[in-house]
Write a protein that holds these residues in place. Structure first.
Motif, short mmCIF file in Angstrom:
data_model
loop_
_atom_site.label_atom_id
_atom_site.label_comp_id
_atom_site.label_asym_id
_atom_site.label_seq_id
_atom_site.Cartn_x
_atom_site.Cartn_y
_atom_site.Cartn_z
N LEU A 53 0.82 -1.21 0.00
CA LEU A 53 0.00 0.00 0.00
C LEU A 53 0.86 1.26 0.00
CD1 LEU A 53 -3.02 -0.66 2.41
CD2 LEU A 53 -2.99 -0.62 -0.08
N ALA A 54 1.97 1.23 0.73
CA ALA A 54 2.88 2.38 0.73
C ALA A 54 3.44 2.63 -0.66
CB ALA A 54 4.00 2.17 1.74
N GLY A 55 3.70 1.54 -1.39
CA GLY A 55 4.19 1.70 -2.75
C GLY A 55 3.12 2.18 -3.71
N ALA A 56 1.87 1.76 -3.48
CA ALA A 56 0.79 2.13 -4.40
C ALA A 56 0.19 3.49 -4.09
CB ALA A 56 -0.30 1.06 -4.36
N LEU A 57 0.08 3.82 -2.79
CA LEU A 57 -0.60 5.06 -2.39
C LEU A 57 0.35 6.13 -1.88
CD1 LEU A 57 -3.67 3.54 -0.48
CD2 LEU A 57 -3.49 4.17 -2.90
N GLY A 58 1.59 5.78 -1.63
CA GLY A 58 2.54 6.76 -1.13
C GLY A 58 3.09 6.36 0.23
N LEU A 255 6.81 -13.34 -0.51
CA LEU A 255 6.54 -11.95 -0.12
C LEU A 255 7.78 -11.08 -0.32
CD1 LEU A 255 4.46 -12.50 3.15
CD2 LEU A 255 3.62 -11.94 0.86
N GLY A 256 8.95 -11.65 -0.07
CA GLY A 256 10.18 -10.89 -0.30
C GLY A 256 10.36 -10.53 -1.76
N ARG A 257 10.04 -11.46 -2.66
CA ARG A 257 10.16 -11.17 -4.09
C ARG A 257 9.15 -10.10 -4.51
NH1 ARG A 257 11.69 -16.75 -4.54
NH2 ARG A 257 9.52 -17.42 -4.54
N PHE A 258 7.95 -10.15 -3.92
CA PHE A 258 6.95 -9.13 -4.23
C PHE A 258 7.43 -7.74 -3.81
CE2 PHE A 258 3.51 -6.78 -1.94
CZ PHE A 258 2.95 -6.18 -3.06
N ILE A 259 8.02 -7.65 -2.62
CA ILE A 259 8.49 -6.35 -2.13
C ILE A 259 9.66 -5.85 -2.95
CG2 ILE A 259 9.60 -5.23 -0.16
CD1 ILE A 259 7.85 -6.92 1.67
N ARG A 260 10.60 -6.73 -3.25
CA ARG A 260 11.78 -6.29 -4.02
C ARG A 260 11.44 -5.97 -5.47
NH1 ARG A 260 13.91 -10.61 -1.03
NH2 ARG A 260 13.64 -12.00 -2.83
N GLY A 261 10.40 -6.58 -6.02
CA GLY A 261 10.06 -6.37 -7.41
C GLY A 261 9.13 -5.20 -7.68
N ASP A 262 8.61 -4.58 -6.64
CA ASP A 262 7.70 -3.45 -6.81
C ASP A 262 8.48 -2.15 -6.71
OD1 ASP A 262 5.76 -1.43 -6.56
OD2 ASP A 262 4.31 -2.83 -5.72
N PRO A 263 8.60 -1.38 -7.80
CA PRO A 263 9.37 -0.13 -7.72
C PRO A 263 8.73 0.90 -6.79
CG PRO A 263 8.23 -0.31 -9.84
CD PRO A 263 8.09 -1.63 -9.16
N GLY A 264 7.40 0.86 -6.67
CA GLY A 264 6.74 1.80 -5.77
C GLY A 264 7.15 1.58 -4.32
N ILE A 265 7.30 0.30 -3.92
CA ILE A 265 7.75 0.01 -2.55
C ILE A 265 9.18 0.50 -2.36
CG2 ILE A 265 8.16 -1.82 -0.88
CD1 ILE A 265 5.98 -3.43 -2.16
N GLY A 266 9.99 0.38 -3.41
CA GLY A 266 11.35 0.91 -3.32
C GLY A 266 11.37 2.41 -3.11
N ASP A 267 10.49 3.12 -3.81
CA ASP A 267 10.40 4.58 -3.63
C ASP A 267 9.95 4.92 -2.21
OD1 ASP A 267 11.16 4.86 -6.25
OD2 ASP A 267 9.12 5.15 -7.00
N ALA A 268 8.99 4.15 -1.69
CA ALA A 268 8.51 4.39 -0.32
C ALA A 268 9.62 4.12 0.70
CB ALA A 268 7.29 3.52 -0.03
N THR A 269 10.42 3.09 0.46
CA THR A 269 11.53 2.78 1.36
C THR A 269 12.53 3.92 1.41
OG1 THR A 269 11.28 0.42 0.89
CG2 THR A 269 13.37 1.14 1.83
N VAL A 270 12.81 4.51 0.25
CA VAL A 270 13.74 5.65 0.21
C VAL A 270 13.16 6.84 0.96
CG1 VAL A 270 14.87 7.31 -1.32
CG2 VAL A 270 14.82 4.89 -1.94
N ALA A 271 11.86 7.09 0.77
CA ALA A 271 11.22 8.23 1.44
C ALA A 271 11.20 8.07 2.95
CB ALA A 271 9.80 8.41 0.91
N LEU A 272 11.17 6.82 3.44
CA LEU A 272 11.10 6.56 4.88
C LEU A 272 12.46 6.23 5.48
CD1 LEU A 272 7.89 4.31 4.93
CD2 LEU A 272 8.04 6.74 5.48
N ARG A 273 13.54 6.48 4.76
CA ARG A 273 14.85 6.00 5.19
C ARG A 273 15.33 6.68 6.48
NH1 ARG A 273 15.43 9.57 1.10
NH2 ARG A 273 17.01 11.22 1.26
N GLN A 274 14.79 7.85 6.81
CA GLN A 274 15.20 8.52 8.04
C GLN A 274 14.08 8.57 9.07
OE1 GLN A 274 17.18 12.27 7.59
NE2 GLN A 274 18.65 11.50 6.10
N LEU A 275 13.12 7.67 8.94
CA LEU A 275 12.06 7.56 9.94
C LEU A 275 12.64 7.00 11.23
CD1 LEU A 275 8.94 7.93 10.12
CD2 LEU A 275 8.75 5.49 9.64
#
Length: 591
Positions: A53-58, A255-275
């Motif tokens: 959801l973080a990858g799809a909605l932000g 589930l790990g392959r799903f997370i690593r293969g979704d570019p939106g989740i990657g963008d969300a991970t970068v945005a939350l890197r200093q949470l």
């Protein structure tokens, strides 16, 4: 999980993204707090669902879910919204002890796997472990044990500095228990002298005994510190043979392959890197405004300062207008439509663009709405036109429009970059008409408040152009329509408004934030490379800029010379030094 994520994310086409994300968060938290104890597979599926959801909605979905998980943990541990309770509280002694333990364990299991999946950084878990160490009640020890079993190996491998800090906090807490004569923990477990708890328990049985959970937790911390657990999280939990369907940290492979293969989740991970855990805790709720989950370098402080200064009722009244139906003439929709008509936006496409820009929660919300608008090719040109008019009509400059324009050019450069440049040129010709006409241009919106542009519009235009130049949305060559004054009668005949615009433009370009100085100098370097020794418009631009920067009296006019302002980017000395350096770049003396 991917199909569930896709189905939930599809609701955002009809409802605001925050509404969809909060509904998913509330239902998930309800299942964790009121349902039975979750298994490791269920916790991993929940973590993957939130990541999807973080990858799809932000990334906001992941950040807000983390807030609710921390709130759930604190409620189960008996901590109020103000912060950490003192000492050992009664959170595990009441009649609801079993439900508290189950809810907290479920929340901790999902919280740990949000880190294992990669969505949350290690600072979130280390913060929780340090907070639990300060209290160190029986429930805290249970939760720490569960978190370390799941994520201890990965925490140590990814953030050994955090492990060292956690050990120091734990050492200090155990030493306090020993000094106070407490019987919950053995002071020989972990202490500043480094005594091994196993040896102490065996060789000195007369010391106060630890609880079984506390002894197991301290033993695990020592083994992790000494790297005796390897990299297998399942080994920590006591299993000899790891499930072949799980990775080295116990997270399901699918589930790990799903997370690593979704570019939106990657963008969300970068945005939350200093949470951090502090940002998620209730005591920081007052600071959670706008995009609070982003790193500090995102510039949100300046955005809030400008927003507070503007006191614009039009922006504040249109928070949740993404789901706005233009046919609805009541409430916020009516206010936005009336405002659009007052600004002479009489076509339906312009009104739709205006309502999305002014009614969005943030620039990501506005960007999604603008890109989904069903506009024909020619109607897409209305987006930059309305955007430029909005930024010039604000009472005080709002970087929101600058960021939105930059992101719009990143996502749809072919559609909007040239139109945005033509709109900017139109506004430049209004405030600073060049002596020689230029045939390029487009259809501009009318200037609000009369034919002569106000000082406010001139200032906003200068800052907006500089913001676009720094972000790369506008090419430095686009400044060729600005007459920086090549001497002679043309320069003498320039209007006061044109001279004001040139001065504010140069001051804004020379007084950028220190982190953006390199990008500011890149603008001058580009003009120097393309215009040095070349005639035509680019050569004239370089020569005009060089002469304008040489007139330091004009460039630094109106800037503060006060002692307390020395060193600030917009001070007299800073702008003067930046102008000298920029002039040397244009002359080819500096690379």
């Amino acid at each position: 999980v991917p199909s569930i994520v896709a189905g939930v994310a599809a609701l955002a086409s009809d409802l605001p993204r925050r509404t969809v994300g909060d509904a998913a968060t509330n239902e998930t938290i309800k299942a964790l707090t009121e349902g039975p104890r979750v298994s490791s597979q269920y916790a991993a599926a929940v973590a993957a669902f939130i990541g999807g959801l973080a990858g799809a909605l932000g990334p906001e979905v992941g950040a807000r879910f983390g807030v609710e998980v921390v709130r759930c943990l604190n409620a189960a541990r008996g901590i109020g919204g103000a912060g950490v309770a003192d000492g050992n509280d009664a959170s595990t002694d009441g009649p609801d002890d079993s439900s508290n333990v189950r809810a907290a364990s479920n929340a901790a299991a999902v919280f740990s796997r949000l880190f294992i999946s990669g969505l949350f950084p290690s600072a979130t878990l280390w913060g929780f472990l340090e907070d639990a160490t300060v209290r160190l009640s029986e429930l805290d020890v249970t939760l720490m044990l569960g978190v370390l079993r799941v994520a201890g190996a990965k925490l140590r491998s990814e953030d050994p500095v955090g492990m060292k800090r956690f050990i120091e906090v734990l050492q200090g807490r155990v030493a306090e228990e020993a000094a106070g004569g407490g019987e919950t923990l053995n002071p020989g477990g972990i202490n500043p002298k480094g005594v091994n708890p196993k040896e102490t328990l065996v060789n000195n049985p007369t010391q106060p005994l630890m609880t079984k959970r506390a002894r197991l937790m301290l033993t695990m911390v020592i083994d992790l510190k000494n790297n005796k657990r390897g990299g297998n999280a399942v080994e920590v939990s006591g299993s000899e043979n790891r499930n072949q369907n799980e990775d080295v940290f116990g997270f399901p492979n699918e589930l790990g392959r799903f997370i690593r293969g979704d570019p939106g989740i990657g963008d969300a991970t970068v945005a939350l890197r200093q949470l951090t855990y502090e940002k998620l805790s209730p005591k920081h709720e007052h600071a959670r405004k706008g995009q609070w989950w982003l790193p500090d370098a995102a510039g949100t402080e300046a955005w809030f300062a400008s927003r507070e200064a503007s006191k614009s009722a039009d922006v504040n009244a249109a928070r949740d207008a993404k789901s706005l139906n233009l046919s609805n003439k009541t409430g916020e929709g009516a206010e936005l439509l009336n405002k659009a008509k007052a600004m002479r936006m009489n076509t339906e496409s312009r009104q739709a663009v205006f309502c999305i820009i002014m009614g969005a929660e943030d620039f990501t919300d506005a960007l999604d709405g603008l890109l989904r608008l069903p506009l024909r090719d020619a109607q897409h040109r209305e987006i930059p036109r309305v955007l430029v008019e909005c930024v010039l009509s604000e009472k005080s400059y709002n970087p929101y429009y600058e960021t939105l324009a930059s992101k719009l050019c990143e996502r749809a450069a072919k559609k909007h970059r040239m139109t945005l440049q033509l709109c900017v040129w139109d506004q430049i010709r209004v405030v600073a008409p060049a002596p020689s006409g230029d045939a390029d241009g487009g259809t501009e919106l009318s200037v609000s408040g009369g034919d002569k542009p106000s000082v406010r519009r001139v200032s906003h235009l200068a800052r907006f152009i500089v913001g676009l130049l720094i972000s790369g949305a506008l090419s430095p060559v686009a400044l060729k329509v600005v007459d920086f004054g090549n001497g002679g009668a043309a320069n003498d005949a320039a209007t006061a408004t044109a001279r004001l615009f040139r001065r504010l433009l140069l001051q804004a370009l020379l007084s950028v934030h220190p982190k953006k100085v390199d990008k500011s100098e890149l603008v001058f370097q580009t003009i120097a490379e393309k215009g040095l020794g070349v005639g035509g418009e680019i050569g004239a631009l370089r020569v005009g800029l060089e002469r304008a920067l040489g007139d330091e009296k004009n460039v630094t006019e109106g800037l503060s010379r006060e002692t307390e302002d020395v060193g600030k980017p917009n001070s007299f000395a800073s702008v003067r030094d930046a102008a000298r350096r920029a002039r040397r770049i244009l002359m080819g003396e500096l690379a």
